[in-house]
Write a protein that holds these residues in place. Sequence first.
Motif, PDB file in Angstrom:
ATOM      1  N   LYS A   1       5.013 -16.660  -4.593  1.00  0.00           N
ATOM      2  CA  LYS A   1       4.594 -16.451  -3.213  1.00  0.00           C
ATOM      3  C   LYS A   1       3.093 -16.691  -3.032  1.00  0.00           C
ATOM      4  O   LYS A   1       2.625 -16.821  -1.925  1.00  0.00           O
ATOM      5  CB  LYS A   1       4.966 -15.037  -2.770  1.00  0.00           C
ATOM      6  CG  LYS A   1       6.469 -14.809  -2.748  1.00  0.00           C
ATOM      7  CD  LYS A   1       6.815 -13.375  -2.449  1.00  0.00           C
ATOM      8  CE  LYS A   1       8.315 -13.174  -2.514  1.00  0.00           C
ATOM      9  NZ  LYS A   1       8.694 -11.772  -2.355  1.00  0.00           N
ATOM     10  N   ASN A   2       2.352 -16.753  -4.134  1.00  0.00           N
ATOM     11  CA  ASN A   2       0.909 -16.982  -4.098  1.00  0.00           C
ATOM     12  C   ASN A   2       0.637 -18.435  -4.479  1.00  0.00           C
ATOM     13  O   ASN A   2       1.091 -18.902  -5.514  1.00  0.00           O
ATOM     14  CB  ASN A   2       0.223 -16.033  -5.087  1.00  0.00           C
ATOM     15  CG  ASN A   2      -1.274 -16.078  -5.006  1.00  0.00           C
ATOM     16  OD1 ASN A   2      -1.873 -17.116  -4.740  1.00  0.00           O
ATOM     17  ND2 ASN A   2      -1.897 -14.947  -5.257  1.00  0.00           N
TER      18      ASN A   2
ATOM     19  N   ILE B   1       5.041 -22.324 -10.974  1.00  0.00           N
ATOM     20  CA  ILE B   1       6.003 -21.845 -11.953  1.00  0.00           C
ATOM     21  C   ILE B   1       6.935 -22.984 -12.352  1.00  0.00           C
ATOM     22  O   ILE B   1       7.477 -23.683 -11.503  1.00  0.00           O
ATOM     23  CB  ILE B   1       6.852 -20.676 -11.377  1.00  0.00           C
ATOM     24  CG1 ILE B   1       5.959 -19.615 -10.721  1.00  0.00           C
ATOM     25  CG2 ILE B   1       7.768 -20.103 -12.430  1.00  0.00           C
ATOM     26  CD1 ILE B   1       4.945 -18.966 -11.598  1.00  0.00           C
ATOM     27  N   VAL B   2       7.129 -23.141 -13.652  1.00  0.00           N
ATOM     28  CA  VAL B   2       8.057 -24.139 -14.178  1.00  0.00           C
ATOM     29  C   VAL B   2       9.064 -23.397 -15.049  1.00  0.00           C
ATOM     30  O   VAL B   2       8.680 -22.691 -15.985  1.00  0.00           O
ATOM     31  CB  VAL B   2       7.329 -25.212 -15.020  1.00  0.00           C
ATOM     32  CG1 VAL B   2       8.321 -26.214 -15.580  1.00  0.00           C
ATOM     33  CG2 VAL B   2       6.253 -25.902 -14.199  1.00  0.00           C
TER      34      VAL B   2
ATOM     35  N   PRO C   1     -12.420 -20.564  -8.868  1.00  0.00           N
ATOM     36  CA  PRO C   1     -11.080 -20.887  -8.361  1.00  0.00           C
ATOM     37  C   PRO C   1     -10.219 -21.505  -9.478  1.00  0.00           C
ATOM     38  O   PRO C   1     -10.708 -22.316 -10.260  1.00  0.00           O
ATOM     39  CB  PRO C   1     -11.350 -21.905  -7.257  1.00  0.00           C
ATOM     40  CG  PRO C   1     -12.759 -21.643  -6.835  1.00  0.00           C
ATOM     41  CD  PRO C   1     -13.471 -21.202  -8.085  1.00  0.00           C
ATOM     42  N   TYR C   2      -8.983 -21.065  -9.543  1.00  0.00           N
ATOM     43  CA  TYR C   2      -8.111 -21.581 -10.601  1.00  0.00           C
ATOM     44  C   TYR C   2      -6.683 -21.735 -10.118  1.00  0.00           C
ATOM     45  O   TYR C   2      -6.266 -21.132  -9.133  1.00  0.00           O
ATOM     46  CB  TYR C   2      -8.159 -20.691 -11.836  1.00  0.00           C
ATOM     47  CG  TYR C   2      -7.557 -19.302 -11.656  1.00  0.00           C
ATOM     48  CD1 TYR C   2      -6.235 -19.046 -11.982  1.00  0.00           C
ATOM     49  CD2 TYR C   2      -8.333 -18.250 -11.181  1.00  0.00           C
ATOM     50  CE1 TYR C   2      -5.700 -17.784 -11.835  1.00  0.00           C
ATOM     51  CE2 TYR C   2      -7.805 -16.986 -11.030  1.00  0.00           C
ATOM     52  CZ  TYR C   2      -6.483 -16.758 -11.362  1.00  0.00           C
ATOM     53  OH  TYR C   2      -5.951 -15.497 -11.215  1.00  0.00           O
ATOM     54  N   LYS C   3      -5.953 -22.573 -10.840  1.00  0.00           N
ATOM     55  CA  LYS C   3      -4.514 -22.753 -10.629  1.00  0.00           C
ATOM     56  C   LYS C   3      -3.849 -22.362 -11.932  1.00  0.00           C
ATOM     57  O   LYS C   3      -4.196 -22.875 -12.992  1.00  0.00           O
ATOM     58  CB  LYS C   3      -4.217 -24.217 -10.281  1.00  0.00           C
ATOM     59  CG  LYS C   3      -2.771 -24.511 -10.003  1.00  0.00           C
ATOM     60  CD  LYS C   3      -2.394 -24.059  -8.621  1.00  0.00           C
ATOM     61  CE  LYS C   3      -1.120 -24.731  -8.152  1.00  0.00           C
ATOM     62  NZ  LYS C   3      -0.824 -24.402  -6.787  1.00  0.00           N
ATOM     63  N   LEU C   4      -2.927 -21.432 -11.886  1.00  0.00           N
ATOM     64  CA  LEU C   4      -2.224 -20.963 -13.067  1.00  0.00           C
ATOM     65  C   LEU C   4      -0.823 -21.560 -13.079  1.00  0.00           C
ATOM     66  O   LEU C   4      -0.051 -21.358 -12.149  1.00  0.00           O
ATOM     67  CB  LEU C   4      -2.151 -19.437 -13.073  1.00  0.00           C
ATOM     68  CG  LEU C   4      -1.358 -18.785 -14.201  1.00  0.00           C
ATOM     69  CD1 LEU C   4      -1.931 -19.166 -15.559  1.00  0.00           C
ATOM     70  CD2 LEU C   4      -1.352 -17.286 -14.027  1.00  0.00           C
ATOM     71  N   ILE C   5      -0.520 -22.302 -14.128  1.00  0.00           N
ATOM     72  CA  ILE C   5       0.805 -22.896 -14.309  1.00  0.00           C
ATOM     73  C   ILE C   5       1.495 -22.105 -15.414  1.00  0.00           C
ATOM     74  O   ILE C   5       0.982 -22.016 -16.531  1.00  0.00           O
ATOM     75  CB  ILE C   5       0.708 -24.380 -14.695  1.00  0.00           C
ATOM     76  CG1 ILE C   5      -0.016 -25.149 -13.595  1.00  0.00           C
ATOM     77  CG2 ILE C   5       2.098 -24.959 -14.958  1.00  0.00           C
ATOM     78  CD1 ILE C   5      -0.416 -26.546 -13.987  1.00  0.00           C
ATOM     79  N   ILE C   6       2.628 -21.508 -15.079  1.00  0.00           N
ATOM     80  CA  ILE C   6       3.380 -20.715 -16.057  1.00  0.00           C
ATOM     81  C   ILE C   6       4.684 -21.432 -16.360  1.00  0.00           C
ATOM     82  O   ILE C   6       5.469 -21.715 -15.447  1.00  0.00           O
ATOM     83  CB  ILE C   6       3.658 -19.294 -15.537  1.00  0.00           C
ATOM     84  CG1 ILE C   6       2.345 -18.593 -15.191  1.00  0.00           C
ATOM     85  CG2 ILE C   6       4.460 -18.500 -16.568  1.00  0.00           C
ATOM     86  CD1 ILE C   6       2.516 -17.256 -14.510  1.00  0.00           C
ATOM     87  N   ILE C   7       4.898 -21.712 -17.634  1.00  0.00           N
ATOM     88  CA  ILE C   7       6.128 -22.360 -18.075  1.00  0.00           C
ATOM     89  C   ILE C   7       7.005 -21.287 -18.698  1.00  0.00           C
ATOM     90  O   ILE C   7       6.653 -20.677 -19.710  1.00  0.00           O
ATOM     91  CB  ILE C   7       5.834 -23.483 -19.087  1.00  0.00           C
ATOM     92  CG1 ILE C   7       4.927 -24.534 -18.433  1.00  0.00           C
ATOM     93  CG2 ILE C   7       7.139 -24.099 -19.590  1.00  0.00           C
ATOM     94  CD1 ILE C   7       4.400 -25.579 -19.380  1.00  0.00           C
TER      95      ILE C   7
ATOM     96  N   TYR D   1      10.005 -11.718 -12.152  1.00  0.00           N
ATOM     97  CA  TYR D   1       8.566 -11.522 -11.977  1.00  0.00           C
ATOM     98  C   TYR D   1       7.915 -12.808 -11.473  1.00  0.00           C
ATOM     99  O   TYR D   1       7.089 -12.782 -10.557  1.00  0.00           O
ATOM    100  CB  TYR D   1       7.952 -11.086 -13.309  1.00  0.00           C
ATOM    101  CG  TYR D   1       6.446 -11.017 -13.307  1.00  0.00           C
ATOM    102  CD1 TYR D   1       5.772 -10.060 -12.545  1.00  0.00           C
ATOM    103  CD2 TYR D   1       5.696 -11.887 -14.081  1.00  0.00           C
ATOM    104  CE1 TYR D   1       4.385  -9.996 -12.557  1.00  0.00           C
ATOM    105  CE2 TYR D   1       4.315 -11.829 -14.093  1.00  0.00           C
ATOM    106  CZ  TYR D   1       3.659 -10.877 -13.333  1.00  0.00           C
ATOM    107  OH  TYR D   1       2.296 -10.821 -13.341  1.00  0.00           O
ATOM    108  N   LEU D   2       8.306 -13.936 -12.038  1.00  0.00           N
ATOM    109  CA  LEU D   2       7.733 -15.214 -11.642  1.00  0.00           C
ATOM    110  C   LEU D   2       8.121 -15.585 -10.214  1.00  0.00           C
ATOM    111  O   LEU D   2       7.349 -16.234  -9.511  1.00  0.00           O
ATOM    112  CB  LEU D   2       8.144 -16.316 -12.618  1.00  0.00           C
ATOM    113  CG  LEU D   2       7.598 -16.153 -14.036  1.00  0.00           C
ATOM    114  CD1 LEU D   2       8.136 -17.249 -14.947  1.00  0.00           C
ATOM    115  CD2 LEU D   2       6.082 -16.129 -14.050  1.00  0.00           C
TER     116      LEU D   2
END
Length: 70
Positions: free
Chosen positions: A54-55, A60-61, A31-37, A48-49
Amino acid sequence: NKSIGIILVTCNRLQFLKQCVKAMEERISTPYKLIIINNQSMDGTTEYLEELKKNDKYEIVCHQASIFSI
């Protein structure tokens, strides 16, 4: 249960970002959490972000000012 956090920083690299997200979805079983800056992308990354938001797996930052100085 273990989980991991992944941080990606992007600026106008939509194709590479999509490849990276897809690869993580296919290959990471933990299990992971993806943080996109998003650092002021102007290439469709923002749209796209918005879809990824929605997931719950994605955070998203978006920055209006550059977070890097040259």
